[in-house]
Motif scaffolding. Structure first.
Motif, short mmCIF file in Angstrom:
data_model
loop_
_atom_site.label_atom_id
_atom_site.label_comp_id
_atom_site.label_asym_id
_atom_site.label_seq_id
_atom_site.Cartn_x
_atom_site.Cartn_y
_atom_site.Cartn_z
N PRO A 83 36.71 52.42 38.83
CA PRO A 83 36.75 50.98 38.49
C PRO A 83 38.18 50.44 38.50
CG PRO A 83 36.46 52.29 36.52
CD PRO A 83 36.39 53.26 37.66
N MET A 84 38.32 49.18 38.88
CA MET A 84 39.65 48.57 39.00
C MET A 84 39.53 47.05 38.95
SD MET A 84 42.32 48.96 42.20
CE MET A 84 41.14 48.22 43.37
N ALA A 85 40.44 46.42 38.21
CA ALA A 85 40.52 44.96 38.19
C ALA A 85 41.14 44.48 39.49
CB ALA A 85 41.35 44.48 37.01
N LEU A 86 40.53 43.47 40.10
CA LEU A 86 41.02 42.92 41.36
C LEU A 86 42.07 41.83 41.12
CD1 LEU A 86 37.65 42.65 43.34
CD2 LEU A 86 39.35 44.50 43.39
N ILE A 87 42.59 41.31 42.19
CA ILE A 87 43.53 40.18 42.31
C ILE A 87 44.99 40.62 42.13
CG2 ILE A 87 44.23 37.90 41.52
CD1 ILE A 87 41.49 37.89 42.87
N GLN A 113 38.51 40.99 48.81
CA GLN A 113 37.15 40.88 49.34
C GLN A 113 36.65 42.20 49.91
OE1 GLN A 113 34.68 39.05 49.24
NE2 GLN A 113 35.27 36.94 48.88
N ARG A 114 37.56 42.97 50.52
CA ARG A 114 37.14 44.26 51.07
C ARG A 114 36.68 45.20 49.97
NH1 ARG A 114 41.29 43.06 54.90
NH2 ARG A 114 42.92 44.07 53.66
N TYR A 115 37.33 45.13 48.81
CA TYR A 115 36.85 45.92 47.67
C TYR A 115 35.56 45.34 47.10
CZ TYR A 115 41.24 48.57 47.43
OH TYR A 115 42.28 49.41 47.70
N TYR A 116 35.54 44.03 46.91
CA TYR A 116 34.38 43.38 46.29
C TYR A 116 33.10 43.65 47.07
CZ TYR A 116 31.27 39.73 44.57
OH TYR A 116 30.18 39.06 44.06
N THR A 117 33.20 43.58 48.39
CA THR A 117 32.01 43.79 49.23
C THR A 117 31.74 45.25 49.55
OG1 THR A 117 33.34 43.48 51.24
CG2 THR A 117 32.25 41.52 50.32
N GLY A 118 32.70 46.13 49.23
CA GLY A 118 32.52 47.55 49.51
C GLY A 118 32.85 47.95 50.93
N VAL A 128 36.50 27.04 38.42
CA VAL A 128 36.81 27.24 37.00
C VAL A 128 36.04 28.45 36.50
CG1 VAL A 128 36.71 26.24 34.69
CG2 VAL A 128 37.24 24.79 36.66
N VAL A 129 36.76 29.42 35.93
CA VAL A 129 36.15 30.68 35.51
C VAL A 129 36.12 30.79 33.99
CG1 VAL A 129 36.42 33.20 35.53
CG2 VAL A 129 36.77 31.89 37.63
N ASN A 130 34.91 30.84 33.45
CA ASN A 130 34.70 31.06 32.03
C ASN A 130 33.90 32.33 31.75
OD1 ASN A 130 35.76 28.53 30.61
ND2 ASN A 130 34.47 27.64 32.20
N THR A 131 33.20 32.82 32.78
CA THR A 131 32.33 33.98 32.60
C THR A 131 32.43 34.90 33.82
OG1 THR A 131 30.44 32.94 33.71
CG2 THR A 131 30.68 32.52 31.34
N ILE A 132 31.85 36.08 33.70
CA ILE A 132 31.79 37.01 34.84
C ILE A 132 30.97 36.40 35.96
CG2 ILE A 132 30.84 39.23 35.59
CD1 ILE A 132 31.78 40.42 32.95
N ASP A 133 29.93 35.65 35.64
CA ASP A 133 29.15 34.98 36.69
C ASP A 133 30.02 34.02 37.51
OD1 ASP A 133 26.82 36.31 36.06
OD2 ASP A 133 26.03 34.70 34.79
N SER A 170 29.85 44.03 41.57
CA SER A 170 29.51 44.25 40.16
C SER A 170 30.78 44.34 39.33
CB SER A 170 28.68 45.54 40.01
OG SER A 170 28.33 45.76 38.67
N ILE A 171 30.94 43.41 38.37
CA ILE A 171 32.14 43.34 37.54
C ILE A 171 31.77 43.56 36.08
CG2 ILE A 171 34.01 41.81 36.74
CD1 ILE A 171 33.83 40.38 39.46
N ARG A 172 32.58 44.37 35.38
CA ARG A 172 32.33 44.71 33.99
C ARG A 172 33.55 44.42 33.13
NH1 ARG A 172 31.65 50.90 33.46
NH2 ARG A 172 33.92 50.81 33.47
#
Length: 338
Positions: free
Chosen positions: A59-63, A42-47, A311-316, A13-15
């Protein structure tokens, strides 16, 4: 100045959060252009880091692997549009002995404070290095710097006989480490050991590759690098101890969440050195930037491990990139157009 930061708030879940951007003479404003997903992300993203760690970090921005273009340099040293790599390790002190990536006071992006999933990033001047080649390959500079850190440590501690070097692990870390070793020790035999034969085929610059259950019994190595991590670390280290010659170095690079048993009896009998390696610093990045600049073949080899460009334009789109990454053999890169 208001900036948008895309933070993981819970697994998958990204906000979008709006924050004030810090500006001063020693900070350069950079727009990310290419971001590469790491196993740590990925370890953070998947929990999978566990509930306690997730509660502490989010909350934290990844990468933490990213390149970008200069938007604003208050001193005018870097022109607008300059391609730069952003160094995620942020030292807060200097030590004459301990490297900055091992200082406990250092901070690391996407592991305690926001990573590079932002509209723009305010970077300390000493954590930015320009480069002038393809940014879609330059995005692998952080990964390469990790291998450079390990190889630099290896050079410092290993004995002079380096006729045969083995790399356990045919993933991203194993690839860049083997490639650096190929360039740094052109006369050495470079051997790669993995569990997936199709991934071994990417290592065309190595002298030979092996599946771990089909290694010649008479093969001997002077030194070895463990780039497996996770549950596979135990078997990899055990095999290395079997095939390495006395007084060789075992360079540990794979990250494991749980303790890994090691056959210390044979470590003692053979007089082996175990060298731990993690992350990288400015010097490792600079060496990586220069190696890519001076060796077109290195850039060509690295381009082969970009499995997918999203290509990333949205959170989706961000979520799709992370989901796709679980199926890709090597690197998933986000082309950041948000």
């Amino acid at each position: 100045m208001i900036n948008t930061v895309y933070r993981l708030i819970a697994p998958k879940s990204i906000r979008a959060d709006f924050v004030d951007l810090k500006l001063d003479e020693e900070r350069i404003i950079i727009r990310p252009t290419y971001l590469s997903i790491c196993a740590a992300d990925q370890r953070y993203y998947t929990g999978s880091r566990g509930r306690v760690v997730m509660k502490q970090k989010l909350p934290m921005a990844l990468i933490h692997e990213a390149v970008g273009e200069v938007v604003y340099d208050p001193k005018g040293e870097l022109p607008v549009g300059t391609h730069v790599v952003m160094i995620p390790n942020t030292p807060n002190e200097k030590d004459d002995i301990i490297k900055e990536n091992y200082l406990r006071s250092s901070q690391f992006r996407a592991s305690g404070f926001d990573g590079f999933m932002q509209n723009v990033v305010s970077m300390r001047r000493d954590l930015v290095i320009p480069f002038d080649y393809e940014p879609e390959v330059g995005v692998l500079l952080e990964l390469m710097s990790v291998g450079m850190n390990a190889v630099s440590t290896f050079k410092k501690h290993a004995h002079d006989r380096k006729d045969a070097i083995g790399i356990w692990g045919n993933g991203n870390v194993g690839f860049v480490t083997a490639l650096i070793l190929r360039k740094e020790f052109p006369d050495a035999k470079i051997y790669v050991f993995g569990v997936e034969e199709h991934k071994n085929r990417y290592f065309s610059f190595a002298d030979d590759t092996f599946i771990i259950n089909d290694i010649p019994e008479d093969l001997q190595l002077d030194h070895a690098f463990e780039c497996v991590g996770g549950r596979g670390s135990e078997a990899a280290i055990s095999q290395i101890i079997d095939y390495i010659k006395p007084q060789g170095t075992i360079n540990l690079m794979g990250v494991s969440e749980n303790p890994v048993p090691i056959n210390t009896r044979m470590v003692l009998e053979k007089g082996l050195q175990l060298l731990g390696n993690s992350r990288s610093n400015y010097d490792d990045f600079k060496k990586s930037v220069d190696m890519m600049a001076n060796n077109k073949d290195v850039r060509e080899y690295l381009s082969t491990i970009v499995s997918e460009m999203v290509v990333v334009n949205t959170i989706d789109d961000m979520i799709r990139a992370f989901e796709d990454d679980t199926y890709n053999d090597f690197k998933t890169v986000m082309k950041w157009e948000i």
